[in-house]
Design a protein around this motif. Sequence first.
Motif, mmCIF file in Angstrom:
data_model
loop_
_atom_site.group_PDB
_atom_site.id
_atom_site.type_symbol
_atom_site.label_atom_id
_atom_site.label_comp_id
_atom_site.label_asym_id
_atom_site.label_seq_id
_atom_site.Cartn_x
_atom_site.Cartn_y
_atom_site.Cartn_z
ATOM 1 N N ILE A 180 0.884 -1.163 0.000
ATOM 2 C CA ILE A 180 0.000 0.000 0.000
ATOM 3 C C ILE A 180 0.918 1.208 0.000
ATOM 4 N N GLY A 181 0.730 2.053 -1.010
ATOM 5 C CA GLY A 181 1.595 3.218 -1.109
ATOM 6 C C GLY A 181 1.035 4.239 -2.073
ATOM 7 N N ASN A 182 1.769 5.326 -2.211
ATOM 8 C CA ASN A 182 1.371 6.402 -3.107
ATOM 9 C C ASN A 182 2.101 6.275 -4.437
ATOM 10 N N VAL A 183 1.350 6.498 -5.511
ATOM 11 C CA VAL A 183 1.928 6.473 -6.840
ATOM 12 C C VAL A 183 2.903 7.648 -6.940
ATOM 13 N N GLY A 184 4.150 7.367 -7.333
ATOM 14 C CA GLY A 184 5.183 8.389 -7.351
ATOM 15 C C GLY A 184 5.393 9.056 -8.693
ATOM 16 N N SER A 185 4.821 8.483 -9.735
ATOM 17 C CA SER A 185 4.942 9.078 -11.067
ATOM 18 C C SER A 185 3.744 8.634 -11.890
ATOM 19 N N ASP A 186 3.356 9.456 -12.835
ATOM 20 C CA ASP A 186 2.248 9.066 -13.698
ATOM 21 C C ASP A 186 2.613 7.778 -14.432
ATOM 22 N N PRO A 187 1.652 6.871 -14.601
ATOM 23 C CA PRO A 187 1.932 5.612 -15.295
ATOM 24 C C PRO A 187 2.409 5.852 -16.725
ATOM 25 N N GLU A 188 3.228 4.933 -17.188
ATOM 26 C CA GLU A 188 3.735 4.991 -18.557
ATOM 27 C C GLU A 188 3.338 3.697 -19.261
ATOM 28 N N MET A 189 2.537 3.820 -20.329
ATOM 29 C CA MET A 189 2.102 2.638 -21.063
ATOM 30 C C MET A 189 2.910 2.495 -22.340
ATOM 31 N N ARG A 190 3.333 1.269 -22.592
ATOM 32 C CA ARG A 190 4.052 0.911 -23.811
ATOM 33 C C ARG A 190 3.402 -0.340 -24.375
ATOM 34 N N PHE A 191 3.881 -0.760 -25.530
ATOM 35 C CA PHE A 191 3.347 -1.961 -26.157
ATOM 36 C C PHE A 191 4.500 -2.882 -26.547
#
Length: 136
Positions: free
Chosen positions: A10-21
Amino acid sequence: MVSLNKVMLIGNVGSDPEMRFTPSGSPVTSFRIATNRVFNTLDGEKKQETDWFTVITWNKLAEQCNQFLNKGKLVYVEGRLHTRSWDGPDGQKHFRTEVIAIRVTFLDRSSAPGSSEDRPDEIEGSDDGGDMPFMG
């Protein structure tokens, strides 16, 4: 022989997610979360430690994490630890331990984007897309 590889954070997201393929088109989303631990030293001084974890999600879970998570949100992540290695351009061997998530629960209900009917509270997915998402 029985073995278990399970992690719950359980924690805080530290950076916006990065989606790749992947080359085969499977979506992979990565993001970092921070967990904090507060403790007292032998001298009675209050200290805080922060640990950072890289979380990898695949397929539908990757798409939903990319859509609904952003920096600062509180999340519960469940999955397994995976360590990968590669040779860097300098010839050095590099290692990275990541959490391959199978479940992500959004704990910041009031501040998550989207209406509560549109936003899932918890999402589950597979723990592997079959391809290596990216190196480095």
